[in-house]
Design a protein around this motif. Structure first.
Motif, mmCIF file in Angstrom:
data_model
loop_
_atom_site.group_PDB
_atom_site.id
_atom_site.type_symbol
_atom_site.label_atom_id
_atom_site.label_comp_id
_atom_site.label_asym_id
_atom_site.label_seq_id
_atom_site.Cartn_x
_atom_site.Cartn_y
_atom_site.Cartn_z
ATOM 1 N N ALA A 282 109.084 4.010 59.971
ATOM 2 C CA ALA A 282 108.040 4.493 59.053
ATOM 3 C C ALA A 282 108.610 5.414 58.011
ATOM 4 C CB ALA A 282 106.779 5.081 59.944
ATOM 5 N N ARG A 283 107.836 5.529 56.829
ATOM 6 C CA ARG A 283 108.415 6.308 55.849
ATOM 7 C C ARG A 283 107.543 7.584 55.975
ATOM 8 N NH1 ARG A 283 109.047 4.276 49.787
ATOM 9 N NH2 ARG A 283 110.164 6.404 49.411
ATOM 10 N N SER A 284 108.396 8.363 55.822
ATOM 11 C CA SER A 284 107.564 9.991 55.900
ATOM 12 C C SER A 284 107.716 10.477 54.774
ATOM 13 C CB SER A 284 108.212 10.564 57.010
ATOM 14 O OG SER A 284 109.512 11.057 56.697
ATOM 15 N N GLY A 285 106.775 11.333 54.364
ATOM 16 C CA GLY A 285 106.917 12.236 52.905
ATOM 17 C C GLY A 285 108.128 13.252 52.907
ATOM 18 N N THR A 286 108.049 14.013 53.822
ATOM 19 C CA THR A 286 109.017 15.237 53.788
ATOM 20 C C THR A 286 109.857 14.935 55.133
ATOM 21 O OG1 THR A 286 107.877 16.277 52.524
ATOM 22 C CG2 THR A 286 109.741 17.393 53.091
ATOM 23 N N LEU A 287 111.111 15.016 55.302
ATOM 24 C CA LEU A 287 111.733 15.303 56.634
ATOM 25 C C LEU A 287 111.660 16.731 57.033
ATOM 26 C CD1 LEU A 287 115.107 13.287 55.654
ATOM 27 C CD2 LEU A 287 113.152 12.478 56.880
ATOM 28 N N ALA B 192 118.910 16.293 55.880
ATOM 29 C CA ALA B 192 117.339 16.315 55.536
ATOM 30 C C ALA B 192 117.069 17.276 54.392
ATOM 31 C CB ALA B 192 116.739 16.822 56.906
ATOM 32 N N ASN B 196 115.309 16.057 50.907
ATOM 33 C CA ASN B 196 113.950 16.731 50.566
ATOM 34 C C ASN B 196 114.311 17.162 49.239
ATOM 35 O OD1 ASN B 196 112.792 15.849 52.893
ATOM 36 N ND2 ASN B 196 113.147 17.917 54.083
ATOM 37 N N ARG B 199 113.984 14.262 46.750
ATOM 38 C CA ARG B 199 112.584 13.704 46.648
ATOM 39 C C ARG B 199 111.724 14.567 45.835
ATOM 40 N NH1 ARG B 199 109.679 11.132 50.486
ATOM 41 N NH2 ARG B 199 110.498 8.957 50.745
ATOM 42 N N ARG B 220 115.949 3.483 53.823
ATOM 43 C CA ARG B 220 114.311 3.364 54.094
ATOM 44 C C ARG B 220 113.609 4.630 53.605
ATOM 45 N NH1 ARG B 220 110.838 0.357 58.199
ATOM 46 N NH2 ARG B 220 108.850 0.965 56.953
ATOM 47 N N HIS B 221 114.007 5.711 53.791
ATOM 48 C CA HIS B 221 113.461 7.066 53.688
ATOM 49 C C HIS B 221 113.303 7.390 52.191
ATOM 50 C CE1 HIS B 221 111.874 11.090 54.032
ATOM 51 N NE2 HIS B 221 112.627 11.564 53.095
ATOM 52 N N GLU B 241 109.257 -1.953 52.111
ATOM 53 C CA GLU B 241 108.799 -2.351 53.158
ATOM 54 C C GLU B 241 108.951 -3.832 53.580
ATOM 55 O OE1 GLU B 241 107.329 -0.526 55.351
ATOM 56 O OE2 GLU B 241 107.508 1.472 53.912
#
Ligand SMILES: Nc1ncnc2c1ncn2[C@@H]1O[C@H](COP(=O)(O)OP(=O)(O)OP(=O)(O)O)[C@@H](O)[C@H]1O
Ligand SMILES: Nc1ncnc2c1ncn2[C@@H]1O[C@H](COP(=O)(O)OP(=O)(O)O)[C@@H](O)[C@H]1O
Ligand code: SF4
Ligand code: SF4
Ligand SMILES: [Mg+2]
Ligand SMILES: [Mg+2]
Lengths: 342, 321
Positions: A282-287, B192, B196, B199, B220-221, B241
């Motif tokens: 699943a894709r999360s917003g922030t890790l 991570a 972040n 993003r 994927r992320h 997806e």
């Protein structure tokens, strides 16, 4: 690997080995590096146990002390690194007290090693066959022909097609994945009780990685070899290991069965680590992120070394050092599990 | 082809050949042939403004070569690379972030000078005072402190150095960032932090990413669109997806099947025993055929075209769809 003259076969002549002993027992191991700028404690009171036929994953961030632990067991610590405290037994036999000569014999016969870069383990000047045959005969006296037969069997066992033809080839004629198979064949040559595999798949592509970990798993099951699988990749642990030891700054902070530690982590560091890994599903917003970085050896914080990054740290964490205690189904070194952090 | 309204980058049948022959004299003396590697072969894709387009694939498949072609570090051997319009009507500015933050920062320069260099070079600020305050602002944007400007690269950890690389890339106010394995050298907890940060910057600055990685969970992320490369060609391209839920090319299926999965370990999986072939001597037709369980004679003859199979999901397999 260097090609050496095979020494006259003789037994290290040590004490009889107890039946059913663990493949590896490390008790309170401390490894120090005396440097000009002071004494660095790379491994601090680490205990590990691996049963025959069991894969223990040792996981942690770079610099956590995974490789040093493996090297200490193999007796390959480079000076000035030294074992300051603790005991190491392989198949019940004490190995940290052996002389250099005895150790050379035990290593290879009782312990095999697989490192990240298969090229460093192979001699570019000799054919794969020559290296295998030499290693086989070094540990078990037999004729060249018998050793050659055994080499072919080993190569077939690690999944190298047409092994008879491959014996004549040199390391550079093999791909990375094939070379790692050859290194595994070398490690298996003497049928050791214990294999230390340090990041054996890190340099390989995912599809090859899976081939190698599956191979290790199968060999471990069939030969009842104990394997210490050192990696920074939780995925590799999840797919390959039976139990896991999570290291942080020179200590084991959590240990238990893989399912328990990965799905119900008890130590705040393990929890942070698991949450920081992006999901495949699943894709999360922030890790979730653990702020900061692992401390350097010369700046290890007091008390629990994780406290500057720990969201749950309390005053006790700065004063005292937590020990591994039972926590849920695993063991964790954290005051939350051991009397509280106040 | 799915139409993208406002493409920031269009890569149109781009190829890159490298000459890896022995030196000329040796060739003549030893009668060795010329050796050419087709590192990238007729690759086409379009990146929508503000999105993240990722390329995945195994070592040597040509990912970094595509990145270097897009940033102009290599000249193409064929095909076209076209950029959309950048801010204020000027051409799109492209910057690159590399895997190894150790070797991409000059060890003898202070961080402040490393970040200020493109600002000075492109005269993006009027004077030194403005440049200095811009450097401080950039350091804060990437989560470092303004007074880190006086330090040298060796005083920083791997993750912090990657933050510095990002700050330097942002200094030229780029629209497109090409990121070649930006977190592969980092530990997961630090990875991570960087993902972040990337993003957040994408949202705040409206950046577009061409993101390269061999790590499928990272891809994927981060991504909106994914292209899977095998031996110099794109074999599948789809929105993130659909690619993960329904990979259509047997190679993508193999990748998704073999990647270690923490949440659903595939302990009893069957692994293939194949390996990627040498790019010097690629198999005929579909380059994947030696490893493909479905391969037929037709697969060995012609290279399968990348066909649109459903709603922007393309695959280069004769049997897919
Ligand atoms: N400068 C060069 N000269 C000759 N051959 C090259 C050059 N750069 C790349 N190649 C070759 O082109 C092919 C693609 O290389 P590239 O670096 O793009 O792979 P990659 O997908 O980025 O791999 P990795 O995951 O290992 O970074 C490889 O076969 C490589 O050996
Ligand atoms: N020769 C050495 N001298 C001083 N410190 C060392 C030496 N080798 C390793 N270390 C330190 O020991 C710690 C553990 O290293 P290592 O076991 O290699 O970590 P990893 O978990 O990444 O395998 C690190 O902090 C490392 O910097
Ligand atoms: S002992 Fe304290 S600082 Fe260490 S992990 Fe537990 S709560 Fe955090
Ligand atoms: S074209 Fe043929 S060989 Fe290639 S992936 Fe499809 S089925 Fe397999
Ligand atoms: Mg290591
Ligand atoms: Mg690359």
């Amino acid at each position: 690997m260097m090609l050496r003259q095979a020494p006259a076969p003789q037994d290290p002549g040590s004490q009889p080995v107890p039946e059913g002993a663990p493949a590896l027992e490390v008790d309170s191991l401390t490894v120090e590096f005396p440097t000009r700028r002071g004494l660095l404690t790379a491994i601090d009171d680490v205990s590990i146990r691996i049963a025959p036929g069991e894969i223990l994953g040792v996981v942690g961030e770079s610099g956590a002390g995974k490789s040093i632990t493996g090297l200490a067991v193999l007796g390959l610590l480079e000076a000035p690194g030294r074992i300051a405290k603790g005991e190491i037994r392989v198949g019940g036999r004490r190995v940290d007290t052996l002389s250099e000569d005895e150790l050379t014999r035990v290593r290879g016969r009782e312990m095999g090693a697989i490192f990240q870069d298969p090229l460093t383990a192979l001699n570019p000047l000799f054919s794969i066959g020559a290296q295998l045959i030499e290693t086989i005969r070094l540990h078990k006296p037999m004729s060249r022909e018998a050793a050659q037969q055994k080499a072919v069997t080993l190569l077939r066992e690690v999944g190298i097609p047409a092994p008879e033809d491959r014996l004549k080839q040199y390391p550079h004629q093999f791909s990375g994945g094939m070379r790692q198979r050859v290194v595994i064949a070398l490690a298996l040559a003497a049928e050791p009780q214990l294999i230390i595999a340090d990041e054996p798949t890190t340099a390989l592509d995912v599809s090859i990685q899976a081939q190698i970990t599956t191979l290790l798993r199968r060999l471990c099951d069939e030969h009842r070899t104990g394997i210490m699988l050192v990696t920074h990749d939780m995925g590799v642990i999840a797919e390959t290991a039976d139990r896991v030891a999570v290291m942080y700054s020179g200590r084991v902070v959590e240990t238990g069965r893989v399912e328990d530690v990965l799905h119900d982590p008890q130590h705040p560091y393990t929890r942070g680590l698991m949450a920081a890994i992006p999901s495949l599903h699943a894709r999360s917003g922030t890790l979730a992120q653990i702020d900061g970085a692992m401390p350097r050896l010369n700046a290890r914080p007091s008390g629990c070394a994780f406290h500057p990054r720990c969201p749950q740290a309390g005053p006790r964490c700065l004063r005292e050092r937590p020990q591994l205690v039972p926590a849920a189904r695993s063991e964790a070194a954290c005051f939350i599990q051991d009397g509280g952090t106040e | 082809m799915m139409q993208i309204n406002d493409p920031i980058l269009t890569v149109d049948r781009v190829s890159k050949r490298f000459d890896v022959s022995a030196p000329w004299l040796n060739r003549v003396l030893e009668g060795k042939p010329r050796l050419l590697v087709n590192a990238v072969n007729e690759v086409s894709f379009t990146i929508a403004r503000g999105s993240c387009f990722s390329i995945v694939g195994e070592s040597g498949c040509g990912k970094s070569t595509v990145a270097r072609l897009v940033t102009g570090l290599y000249a193409t051997s064929g095909g076209d690379i076209r950029f959309g319009r950048g801010a204020e009507g000027r051409p799109v500015r492209v910057q690159m972030i590399f895997q190894d933050p150790h070797s991409s920062l000059n060890p003898r320069w202070r961080i402040g000078d490393i970040i200020a260099e493109p600002i000075r070079e492109m005269k993006l600020r009027r004077d030194e005072a403005e440049t200095t305050s811009r450097v401080e602002e950039l350091l804060q944007t990437v989560g470092l402190a303004a007074d880190d400007a006086r330090k040298f690269p060796h005083e920083f950890s791997g993750g912090q150095r990657q933050r510095i690389s990002i700050a330097r890339a942002l200094a030229c106010e780029p629209e497109l960032l090409v990121c070649d394995e930006p977190t592969s050298a980092l530990d997961v907890s630090v990875q991570a932090q960087i993902l972040n940060l990337m993003r957040r910057l994408q949202q705040e600055l409206g950046l577009t990413y061409l993101f390269i990685s061999h790590d499928l969970s990272v891809v994927r992320h981060m991504s909106d669109m994914i292209a899977v490369m095998y031996l110099g060609r794109i074999v599948e391209m789809a929105p993130v997806e659909s690619l993960f839920n329904q990979p259509l090319h047997p190679y993508s299926q193999l990748l998704l099947n073999t990647i270690p999965d923490i949440h659903a370990p595939k302990r009893a999986r069957c692994v293939d025993n194949g390996e990627p072939p040498s790019p010097l001597n690629p198999p005929s037709g579909c380059a994947f055929h030696p490893r493909c369980a479905l391969a037929t004679d037709a697969c060995r003859e012609a290279v399968p075209p990348l066909r649109d199979l459903s709603d922007g999901h393309k695959a280069a397999c004769l049997l897919a769809g």
